[in-house]
Design an enzyme around this catalytic site. Structure first.
Site, PDB file in Angstrom:
ATOM      1  N   HIS A  56     -51.218  39.537 -20.669  1.00  0.00           N
ATOM      2  CA  HIS A  56     -52.568  39.629 -21.227  1.00  0.00           C
ATOM      3  C   HIS A  56     -53.639  39.360 -20.188  1.00  0.00           C
ATOM      4  O   HIS A  56     -54.825  39.369 -20.497  1.00  0.00           O
ATOM      5  CB  HIS A  56     -52.719  38.679 -22.411  1.00  0.00           C
ATOM      6  CG  HIS A  56     -51.742  38.991 -23.500  1.00  0.00           C
ATOM      7  ND1 HIS A  56     -50.530  38.351 -23.609  1.00  0.00           N
ATOM      8  CD2 HIS A  56     -51.762  39.917 -24.468  1.00  0.00           C
ATOM      9  CE1 HIS A  56     -49.868  38.855 -24.625  1.00  0.00           C
ATOM     10  NE2 HIS A  56     -50.587  39.810 -25.163  1.00  0.00           N
ATOM     11  N   ARG A  75     -69.008  55.068 -36.086  1.00  0.00           N
ATOM     12  CA  ARG A  75     -68.802  53.891 -35.236  1.00  0.00           C
ATOM     13  C   ARG A  75     -70.024  53.621 -34.350  1.00  0.00           C
ATOM     14  O   ARG A  75     -69.898  53.245 -33.187  1.00  0.00           O
ATOM     15  CB  ARG A  75     -67.533  54.048 -34.377  1.00  0.00           C
ATOM     16  CG  ARG A  75     -66.249  53.898 -35.187  1.00  0.00           C
ATOM     17  CD  ARG A  75     -65.029  54.000 -34.301  1.00  0.00           C
ATOM     18  NE  ARG A  75     -64.943  55.294 -33.676  1.00  0.00           N
ATOM     19  CZ  ARG A  75     -64.302  55.560 -32.540  1.00  0.00           C
ATOM     20  NH1 ARG A  75     -63.685  54.590 -31.915  1.00  0.00           N
ATOM     21  NH2 ARG A  75     -64.263  56.779 -32.053  1.00  0.00           N
ATOM     22  N   LYS A 124     -70.203  50.037 -32.801  1.00  0.00           N
ATOM     23  CA  LYS A 124     -69.298  49.847 -31.658  1.00  0.00           C
ATOM     24  C   LYS A 124     -69.963  50.361 -30.389  1.00  0.00           C
ATOM     25  O   LYS A 124     -70.034  49.685 -29.377  1.00  0.00           O
ATOM     26  CB  LYS A 124     -68.002  50.621 -31.930  1.00  0.00           C
ATOM     27  CG  LYS A 124     -67.073  50.722 -30.732  1.00  0.00           C
ATOM     28  CD  LYS A 124     -66.087  51.878 -30.902  1.00  0.00           C
ATOM     29  CE  LYS A 124     -65.201  52.023 -29.696  1.00  0.00           C
ATOM     30  NZ  LYS A 124     -64.313  50.868 -29.493  1.00  0.00           N
ATOM     31  N   GLY A 138     -41.118  47.927 -22.314  1.00  0.00           N
ATOM     32  CA  GLY A 138     -41.145  49.344 -22.670  1.00  0.00           C
ATOM     33  C   GLY A 138     -42.217  50.147 -21.984  1.00  0.00           C
ATOM     34  O   GLY A 138     -41.935  51.076 -21.242  1.00  0.00           O
TER      35      GLY A 138
HETATM   36  N1  GLN Z   1     -42.500  48.759 -26.577  1.00  0.00           N
HETATM   37  C1  GLN Z   1     -43.885  48.474 -26.772  1.00  0.00           C
HETATM   38  C2  GLN Z   1     -44.605  48.469 -25.439  1.00  0.00           C
HETATM   39  O1  GLN Z   1     -43.998  48.117 -24.468  1.00  0.00           O
HETATM   40  C3  GLN Z   1     -44.060  47.123 -27.415  1.00  0.00           C
HETATM   41  C4  GLN Z   1     -45.497  46.788 -27.619  1.00  0.00           C
HETATM   42  C5  GLN Z   1     -45.733  45.590 -28.498  1.00  0.00           C
HETATM   43  O2  GLN Z   1     -44.840  44.811 -28.713  1.00  0.00           O
HETATM   44  N2  GLN Z   1     -46.926  45.403 -28.969  1.00  0.00           N
HETATM   45  O3  GLN Z   1     -45.778  48.793 -25.369  1.00  0.00           O
END
Ligand code: GLN
Ligand code: ZN
Length: 765
Positions: A702, A15, A18, A440
């Site tokens: 995000h 890599r 990168k 989660g």
């Molecule tokens: N349960 C995962 C989390 O909370 C779901 C992540 C995802 O949907 N990409 O990170």
């Protein structure tokens, strides 16, 4: 018979690219240093391909970030917003402009957003989407392709073959940035620049040029088909003395076969791994002048080629065309496969003997020519490896196959219909209206990552590691209680990655040490390899969910990754249909769901982040895929009692064409990503009158930005206009793994406040 390669991984075996790019971005190395790393990678790649004995070797397949972005620079397709960067960067230092387009630019008082990124067809590689305006002009803006060809020519001579994204696919893979025109109409302005580029390359000495046209294997409108016809007629009139190869991949040509074989070019490449059946039709229609490149070695997977199978295809083509018109090749660019299997010293030798990475695939291409020319020794060695895989006890478990064969419709159906279950859930949990939860994960801080690194190095005992993870979990639970969330999560601190965590505990999976594949820019992923029948020897998540549940009186949600997502983000077996592998995973996850239920967990979330990205490229194939994908989810979810609440989560919100299938998953609650689109994309659910409960994300995870209570309350009000308020949940867009604690805390506090506000202001009947 010629052999060729279409593209080679450019990240470097360790890599290097990168690391060099990231150092350059951080100002730790200068451009000279970065270029040096790039040049070494290119030269090594070319040497590897020369050594393997490949006749036509790609150049300009190297890219600092993305080959589509390279094409935009080559053609001068630079969005207006980057003009200030253009004037700021030093002359002859286009690379800063290039990286600004890829990554955004926040320097010298400027703040310019990056260009959009999207998946390269049905792969997990992401490209930078070209942006077109109604008055778009094209011109040769950048010299990269010419410099790279020169360099390649020194090393490869006649074998150097410049590669470039073809004009029609380049337009189709881009996007109109203003109304009032269709980007395909730009073809008339674009093609002359391609003619100019090709003529320059020819003058430099190029004998072959590869134009990638993956869109030729997609569903095309009449206008798009005409654009192909037009573009290649203009090119063939405008250039001479150079052989043009048009490369298609990832799908069959189908209704575009006639169009494709009649393009006025020297050779056509077709993908015979994805679509071996298309060979007959292509051979039936191929005109006498056209050479055919047979993509027989899988460029997207890690398995050894089955020479006997490939030989049948090659022989068929040779019979019809004669050896002189046949070229042997990988199915697509090897960009999508890991680099060198020889580096993997820890893989079980029996299984390793079934595998091939990019470097080994080159050898397969040249060996196949020898086999086609009568080398039986090579054929026999290959046959032995293929036979070993077919019969190995390591790959084949009768018990798994038996269980799969016995699946019935009842296994994929919840005991009672949703309204019955919903009533039971309400009685059991007595949630308020607009119940709040998260997806989660909580922030994976450096401290947490550090723990795993220390455990791996042996500097931390498992005991110490577990204590530390327990501590993080307890703190997260206390905090969730404090702010008043209704359904808690344990935080997923013990997980490195949502697929790897399960793969490591399931049988039939293996992990590589250096099996990196570029995902986008400098980001690489190392997908697990599913080599055998999948089973679940032990509980996988019960320990952590049970521990977490014991810390609180509030309901604790169990957290699993769904079968389609695990499949989609792994290298999968090529010796059985994807759906069979998916169903095996589904049974394993089903057992985990049941084990969670058995341990007292009443709510289980099964993440299917990747269901949508598994959609086949051709529309006609969607129903079949969606049927088995949805069924696999239902197998995992349907073993539980009615009183258990099943959630699912998807990291996107574009459900228009698949909403009926999403509804057929029959999850009690679905959480999706909607905050950026201002709930607009809930329309699909509203039109369909989606019957089950739904949590449209109100917090865009995000970005580090903390949304206000008012903003989130207004999103909830919008959602309540579209869907029954009593079906709505309140949650972020996705997991919070990549966020920092301060912003997460502030945002979730606001989110709970927004739910309270909604309870007061929106009537729920
Ligand atoms: N349960 C995962 C989390 O909370 C779901 C992540 C995802 O949907 N990409 O990170
Ligand atoms: Zn998500």
């Amino acid at each position: 018979m010629l052999t060729q390669n279409l593209g080679y991984p450019r990240i470097g075996g360790q890599r290097q690219l990168k690391k060099a790019c990231e150092h350059y971005w951080a100002g730790k190395i200068d451009l000279t240093e970065l270029n040096k790393v790039a040049r070494t990678i290119k030269e090594q790649n070319w040497q590897t391909q020369l050594d393997a004995g490949v006749d036509l070797i790609p150049c300009n397949d190297f890219s600092y970030y993305d080959q589509v972005l390279d094409t935009s620079l080559l053609l001068g397709v630079i969005p207006q917003r980057y003009s200030p960067v253009l004037s700021q960067v030093k002359t002859n230092n286009e690379i800063d402009l290039y990286f600004a387009m890829a990554r955004g630019y926040q320097k010298n008082g400027l703040d310019i957003t990056a260009m959009e990124m999207t998946k390269w067809l049905d792969t997990n590689y992401h490209y930078i989407v070209p942006e077109f305006t109604a008055t778009q002009e094209f011109r040769i803006f950048n010299e990269k392709i010419f410099c790279e060809y020169n360099l390649a020519k020194q090393q490869l001579g006649e074998k150097a073959k410049p590669v470039l994204l073809g004009p029609v696919s380049y337009l189709l893979l881009g996007k109109e940035k203003e109304p009032g025109f269709e980007r395909i109409e730009l073809i008339k302005k674009l093609v002359p620049v391609y003619v100019e580029i090709i003529n320059r390359l020819r003058k430099q000495g190029a004998t072959w040029i590869q134009l990638d046209e993956p869109c030729l294997a997609l569903d095309l409108s009449k206008k798009e088909k005409e654009a192909f016809d037009y573009a290649y007629r203009v090119i063939s009139h405008g250039v001479s003395g150079v052989k043009i190869l048009v490369a298609t991949y990832f799908e069959a040509l189908l209704d575009n076969v006639e169009l494709a074989v009649n393009l006025p070019v020297t050779a056509l490449h077709i993908d015979l791994v994805r679509a071996p059946e298309q060979l007959d039709e292509v051979l039936a229609l191929i005109p006498v002048h056209l050479q055919l490149s047979l993509g027989v070695v899988d460029g997207r997977n890690v398995w050894k080629n089955d020479y006997e199978k490939s030989l049948k295809l090659i022989n068929k083509a040779v019979e019809k065309l004669g050896a002189g018109r046949v070229i042997i090749a990988p199915s697509c660019s090897l960009l999508h496969s890991p680099i060198d299997l020889e580096l993997e010293t820890a893989i079980d030798p029996e299984i390793k003997n079934w595998m091939a990475f990019a470097k080994q695939k080159l050898t397969e291409v040249t060996e196949l020519r020898q086999v086609a020319e009568g080398n039986t020794a090579l054929l026999d060695t290959n046959k032995a490896a293929i036979a070993s895989r077919r019969s190995s006890q390591k790959a084949h478990k009768q018990a798994v196959k038996n269980r799969l064969a016995a699946i019935t419709e009842a296994d994929a159906t919840r005991e009672s219909a949703f309204p019955v279950r919903q009533k039971l859930h309400r009685e059991r949990y007595n949630f308020p209206a607009f119940p709040t939860t998260t997806i989660g994960s909580f922030p994976q801080t450096d401290d947490i990552r550090q723990l795993r690194a220390l455990l791996k190095k042996g500097e931390l005992s498992l005991e110490q590691y577990d204590r530390a993870i327990e501590q993080a979990t307890i703190e997260a639970i206390r905090w969730q209680e404090e702010i008043g969330l209704d359904v808690l999560v344990h935080g997923e601190f013990e997980r490195n990655d949502m697929v790897e965590y399960f793969g490591e505990q399931l049988e039939g999976f293996l992990f590589t040490k250096y099996g990196w594949v570029q995902s986008y820019g400098s980001r690489c992923v190392k997908p697990p390899v599913i080599y055998g029948d999948v089973s679940r020897p032990n509980d996988m998540t019960v320990r952590w969910s049970k521990f977490a549940a014991a810390q609180t009186d509030k309901p604790m949600k169990g957290m699993l990754t769904g079968p389609v997502t695990i499949l989609q983000w792994s290298f999968v077996r090529d010796d059985q249909p994807r759906e069979v592998t998916t169903n095996q995973i589904a049974l394993a996850i089903r057992d985990e769901v049941l084990a969670l239920e058995h341990s007292g967990i009443g709510i289980v979330q099964i993440d299917e982040a990747a269901i949508r990205e598994g959609l086949p490229l051709r529309k006609a194939k969607h129903p079949h895929y969606l049927n088995w994908a949805v069924k696999a989810f239902r197998i995992t979810a349907s073993g539980v009692q009615d009183k258990t609440q099943i959630h699912t989560h998807m990291c996107y919100s574009e459900f228009n064409n698949i909403i009926e299938h999403i509804a057929a998953m029959d999850a009690d609650v679905i959480t999706i990503e909607t905050s950026r689109s201002q709930m607009e994309l809930l329309q699909a659910f509203a039109h369909f009158e989606y019957p089950n409960e739904i949590g449209p994300g109100v917090y865009d995870i995000h970005s580090p930005r903390v949304p206000t209570t008012a903003e989130m309350a207004s999103l909830l009000a919008k959602a309540a206009e579209l869907l029954p308020a009593r079906h709505l949940w309140v949650n972020p867009d996705c997991g919070l793994k990549t966020r920092k604690w301060p912003e997460t805390k502030a945002a979730l506090e606001n989110m709970v406040a927004a739910a309270k506000q909604a309870r007061e202001q929106i009537s729920v009947d």
